[in-house]
Design an enzyme around this catalytic site. Structure first.
Site, PDB file in Angstrom:
ATOM      1  N   CYS A 131       0.893  -1.159   0.000  1.00  0.00           N
ATOM      2  CA  CYS A 131       0.000   0.000   0.000  1.00  0.00           C
ATOM      3  C   CYS A 131       0.924   1.199   0.000  1.00  0.00           C
ATOM      4  O   CYS A 131       1.611   1.462   0.983  1.00  0.00           O
ATOM      5  CB  CYS A 131      -0.915   0.012   1.219  1.00  0.00           C
ATOM      6  N   CYS A 134      -0.098   4.037   2.626  1.00  0.00           N
ATOM      7  CA  CYS A 134      -0.543   3.703   3.976  1.00  0.00           C
ATOM      8  C   CYS A 134      -0.034   2.301   4.287  1.00  0.00           C
ATOM      9  O   CYS A 134       1.100   1.991   3.994  1.00  0.00           O
ATOM     10  CB  CYS A 134      -2.070   3.816   4.030  1.00  0.00           C
ATOM     11  N   SER A 135      -0.869   1.466   4.836  1.00  0.00           N
ATOM     12  CA  SER A 135      -0.487   0.070   5.056  1.00  0.00           C
ATOM     13  C   SER A 135      -1.704  -0.832   4.946  1.00  0.00           C
ATOM     14  O   SER A 135      -1.821  -1.825   5.652  1.00  0.00           O
ATOM     15  CB  SER A 135       0.184  -0.102   6.424  1.00  0.00           C
ATOM     16  N   CYS A 136      -2.631  -0.471   4.046  1.00  0.00           N
ATOM     17  CA  CYS A 136      -3.828  -1.287   3.850  1.00  0.00           C
ATOM     18  C   CYS A 136      -3.461  -2.682   3.378  1.00  0.00           C
ATOM     19  O   CYS A 136      -2.643  -2.851   2.473  1.00  0.00           O
ATOM     20  CB  CYS A 136      -4.746  -0.643   2.808  1.00  0.00           C
TER      21      CYS A 136
END
Length: 223
Positions: A131, A134-136
């Protein structure tokens, strides 16, 4: 949906996915500066003020969710796909429906739904997920994201030089193997289906499940 191999890494990944909109953090990092975080907290406060819930109840829900969010869930999907060709077909065609069959509906702690895309490794293509802003990722299937997945270095470099990044993880791929990088968002999140381990034809589904790692489901390891 995005796909970029290491021979064509100059695309603007963020613009491909519309990452200019706020989206939830599937990895558990605290993005309190994002507008979505402020909106979520305001909704929580309104629900608490109305007597519908409490901070303690919300915390307890999150704790229960995280107790169920584990890479074992993703490993179960992989093992079932390896042993059941019909399930494999359904998993690749509609990840959400296939996951629901095993009672592992993909949703984040706030109950936000997303489209689960499962990408299959083959002899000629290796997949890896990221991602970029972000860190989705599918938290319920992969468990809390590792710290390196949330790092700026990984998010930036795996798009530009995936082969070098994977080599640093100890995964050296032949030059003829294409590397496909998939960028998650709040609407679509990805899970890698690793190739079935060699010499594992006699293993049952439970034994195969134990062979799968979280890194394999992200794509930074073979299984």
């Amino acid at each position: 949906m995005s796909r970029a191999d290491d021979r064509d890494h100059d695309h603007d990944r963020a613009s491909e996915h519309g990452h200019d909109h706020a989206h939830g953090d599937g990895g558990g990092a605290g993005h309190v500066d994002l507008p979505i975080a402020a909106r979520v907290r305001r909704l929580e406060e309104r629900a608490i003020a109305a007597g519908l819930t409490s901070d303690a109840e919300l915390d307890a829900f999150l704790t229960r969710f995280l107790e169920r969010a584990t890479p074992v869930n993703g490993a179960r999907l992989a093992a079932r796909a390896w042993t059941d060709p019909a399930f494999l077909e359904r998993l690749l065609a509609d990840g959400n429906a296939a996951v629901a069959e095993l009672g592992l509906g993909p949703a984040d702690p706030a109950g936000q739904s997303y489209r689960l895309m499962v990408v299959e490794n083959t002899a000629t293509v290796h997949n890896v997920i990221v991602c970029t802003l972000c860190s989705c990722y599918p938290l319920s299937l992969l468990g809390p994201s590792p710290s390196w997945y949330k790092s700026h270095a990984y998010r930036a470099r795996v798009v530009r030089e995936p082969r070098a990044v994977l080599a640093e993880f100890g995964l050296a791929l032949p030059d003829e193997v294409e590397i496909a990088v998939w960028d998650s968002s709040s609407e679509a999140r990805y899970m890698v289906l690793p190739r079935r381990p060699e010499n594992a034809a006699d293993l049952c589904e439970e034994a195969l499940t134990r062979r799968v790692t979280r890194e394999g489901l992200i794509g930074t390891a073979s299984i």
